[in-house]
Design an enzyme around this catalytic site. Sequence first.
Site, PDB file in Angstrom:
ATOM      1  N   GLY A  12       0.649  -1.145  -0.035  1.00 25.29           N
ATOM      2  CA  GLY A  12       0.152   0.039   0.174  1.00 25.29           C
ATOM      3  C   GLY A  12       0.889   1.223   0.040  1.00 25.29           C
ATOM      4  O   GLY A  12       0.321   2.357   0.398  1.00 25.29           O
ATOM      5  N   SER A  13       2.002   1.348  -0.400  1.00 29.50           N
ATOM      6  CA  SER A  13       2.796   2.455  -0.523  1.00 29.50           C
ATOM      7  C   SER A  13       2.196   3.728  -1.541  1.00 29.50           C
ATOM      8  O   SER A  13       2.070   4.757  -1.085  1.00 29.50           O
ATOM      9  CB  SER A  13       4.117   2.236  -0.920  1.00 29.50           C
ATOM     10  OG  SER A  13       4.320   1.925  -2.384  1.00 29.50           O
ATOM     11  N   ASN A  14       1.452   3.011  -2.636  1.00 27.74           N
ATOM     12  CA  ASN A  14       0.770   3.949  -3.419  1.00 27.74           C
ATOM     13  C   ASN A  14      -0.361   4.550  -2.532  1.00 27.74           C
ATOM     14  O   ASN A  14      -0.791   5.818  -2.681  1.00 27.74           O
ATOM     15  CB  ASN A  14       0.433   3.438  -4.660  1.00 27.74           C
ATOM     16  CG  ASN A  14       1.405   3.452  -5.646  1.00 27.74           C
ATOM     17  OD1 ASN A  14       1.693   4.424  -6.471  1.00 27.74           O
ATOM     18  ND2 ASN A  14       2.171   2.190  -5.892  1.00 27.74           N
ATOM     19  N   ASN A 102      -6.558   2.256 -12.697  1.00 30.14           N
ATOM     20  CA  ASN A 102      -5.668   1.448 -12.224  1.00 30.14           C
ATOM     21  C   ASN A 102      -4.272   1.821 -12.489  1.00 30.14           C
ATOM     22  O   ASN A 102      -4.065   2.617 -13.631  1.00 30.14           O
ATOM     23  CB  ASN A 102      -5.695  -0.173 -12.839  1.00 30.14           C
ATOM     24  CG  ASN A 102      -4.695  -1.028 -12.469  1.00 30.14           C
ATOM     25  OD1 ASN A 102      -4.360  -1.255 -11.312  1.00 30.14           O
ATOM     26  ND2 ASN A 102      -4.182  -1.717 -13.412  1.00 30.14           N
ATOM     27  N   HIS A 104      -0.542   0.537 -13.730  1.00 26.64           N
ATOM     28  CA  HIS A 104       0.520  -0.489 -14.075  1.00 26.64           C
ATOM     29  C   HIS A 104       1.696  -0.272 -14.204  1.00 26.64           C
ATOM     30  O   HIS A 104       2.247   0.822 -14.985  1.00 26.64           O
ATOM     31  CB  HIS A 104      -0.073  -0.998 -15.252  1.00 26.64           C
ATOM     32  CG  HIS A 104       0.508  -2.332 -15.704  1.00 26.64           C
ATOM     33  ND1 HIS A 104       0.137  -3.713 -15.081  1.00 26.64           N
ATOM     34  CD2 HIS A 104       1.578  -2.573 -16.594  1.00 26.64           C
ATOM     35  CE1 HIS A 104       0.886  -4.540 -15.644  1.00 26.64           C
ATOM     36  NE2 HIS A 104       1.757  -4.058 -16.405  1.00 26.64           N
ATOM     37  N   ASP A 145      -5.593  -5.185 -17.625  1.00 32.72           N
ATOM     38  CA  ASP A 145      -4.735  -4.101 -18.084  1.00 32.72           C
ATOM     39  C   ASP A 145      -4.960  -3.745 -19.429  1.00 32.72           C
ATOM     40  O   ASP A 145      -4.112  -3.278 -20.376  1.00 32.72           O
ATOM     41  CB  ASP A 145      -3.236  -4.793 -18.195  1.00 32.72           C
ATOM     42  CG  ASP A 145      -2.784  -4.957 -16.695  1.00 32.72           C
ATOM     43  OD1 ASP A 145      -3.246  -4.340 -16.042  1.00 32.72           O
ATOM     44  OD2 ASP A 145      -2.219  -6.013 -16.621  1.00 32.72           O
ATOM     45  N   GLU A 174       5.515   6.438 -10.076  1.00 31.49           N
ATOM     46  CA  GLU A 174       4.211   6.074  -9.671  1.00 31.49           C
ATOM     47  C   GLU A 174       3.822   7.088  -8.479  1.00 31.49           C
ATOM     48  O   GLU A 174       2.566   7.682  -8.543  1.00 31.49           O
ATOM     49  CB  GLU A 174       3.925   4.571  -8.841  1.00 31.49           C
ATOM     50  CG  GLU A 174       4.152   3.657  -9.857  1.00 31.49           C
ATOM     51  CD  GLU A 174       4.122   2.077  -9.350  1.00 31.49           C
ATOM     52  OE1 GLU A 174       3.564   1.241  -9.906  1.00 31.49           O
ATOM     53  OE2 GLU A 174       4.249   2.137  -7.939  1.00 31.49           O
TER      54      GLU A 174
HETATM   55  C1  GRF Z   1       2.873  -0.817  -7.653  1.00 28.39           C
HETATM   56  O1  GRF Z   1       4.082  -0.905  -8.391  1.00 28.39           O
HETATM   57  C2  GRF Z   1       1.352  -0.781  -8.766  1.00 28.39           C
HETATM   58  O2  GRF Z   1       1.973  -0.313 -10.120  1.00 28.39           O
HETATM   59  C3  GRF Z   1       1.001  -2.192  -9.027  1.00 28.39           C
HETATM   60  O3  GRF Z   1       1.028  -2.840  -7.875  1.00 28.39           O
HETATM   61  C4  GRF Z   1       2.395  -2.015  -6.960  1.00 28.39           C
HETATM   62  C5  GRF Z   1       1.669  -1.974  -5.827  1.00 28.39           C
HETATM   63  O4  GRF Z   1       2.671  -1.298  -4.904  1.00 28.39           O
HETATM   64  N1  GRF Z   1      -0.212  -2.281  -9.661  1.00 28.39           N
HETATM   65  P1  GRF Z   1       2.136  -0.597  -3.227  1.00 28.39           P
HETATM   66  O5  GRF Z   1       1.294  -1.597  -2.903  1.00 28.39           O
HETATM   67  O6  GRF Z   1       1.373   0.401  -3.788  1.00 28.39           O
HETATM   68  O7  GRF Z   1       3.585  -0.523  -2.726  1.00 28.39           O
END
Ligand code: GRF
Length: 192
Positions: A12-14, A102, A104, A145, A174
Site C-alpha cells: 500500500g505504498s501508493n 488502475n 500498471h 490491463d 508512480e
Molecule cells: C505498484 O507497483 C503498482 O504499479 C502495481 O502494484 C504495485 C503496488 O505497490 N499495480 P504498493 O502496494 O502501492 O506499494
Amino acid sequence: MVRIAIFASGRGSNALNIIKYFQDYNYVKIELIVSNKKDAPVLNLGKQFDIQTVVINRKHFYKTNRVLEKLKAHQIDYVVLAGFLWLVPSNLVKAYSNRIVNIHPALLPKYGGKGMYGMNVHNAVKAANDTASGITIHYVNEHYDEGNIIFQASCPITPDDTPSTIAQKVHELEYKHFPVVIHQLIDELASE
Ligand code: GRF
C-alpha cells in the site's frame, strides 16, 4: 465532496501516497480501503488515517453485489486500484464506467495481462533488455490491463539496472504522477 475507494492487495505504498496527497484537499475524501487479503499491510492505513477498511472474499466479489452495495452506501465516486491483484467483475465495471482507474508498473500494452504484476513485470522488462520502462494509468474494463490509457510516463533503463532498480525507478514515477492524475480526473468530473 468526491469520495474515493482504494482497492489494494499489498503493502500500500501508493495508497499511502494518495492518502497523504489528498489531505491537502478538503473536497476529496479517501473513504474506503478495500482489500482481498485480510493481512495486507495496506489495511493498517485504515487505523492510521481513520479510514474504513473492507476485506472481501472471492465469493462476495464475483457472485454477489455486496461490494457494489458497499460502494454505493459510502457514495463512492471513484475507485482507484493501487496494487489490486483481482480482476474487477463486470457489475463494478458497469456501475463505475470510466470511474475505476488502475496503475500498471510498465508501459502497456507491453508487459500486461494476468500474472504480470510486481517483480514479474520488472523481471520481464530486464530479460527483454528494454531501454525504457515506466507507468501506465488506465481505466479498468473486464480484462486485465486493457482499459483505455489515461497517462504514461517513462524512465530510462541502463544495462546496469537490475529488476529491483527498475522497480525503484518505476515506483518513483508512480508516487510522482498517480495522485496528480487522479486529481485531474476528479476536477474533470466536477466540471462535467
Ligand atoms: C505498484 O507497483 C503498482 O504499479 C502495481 O502494484 C504495485 C503496488 O505497490 N499495480 P504498493 O502496494 O502501492 O506499494
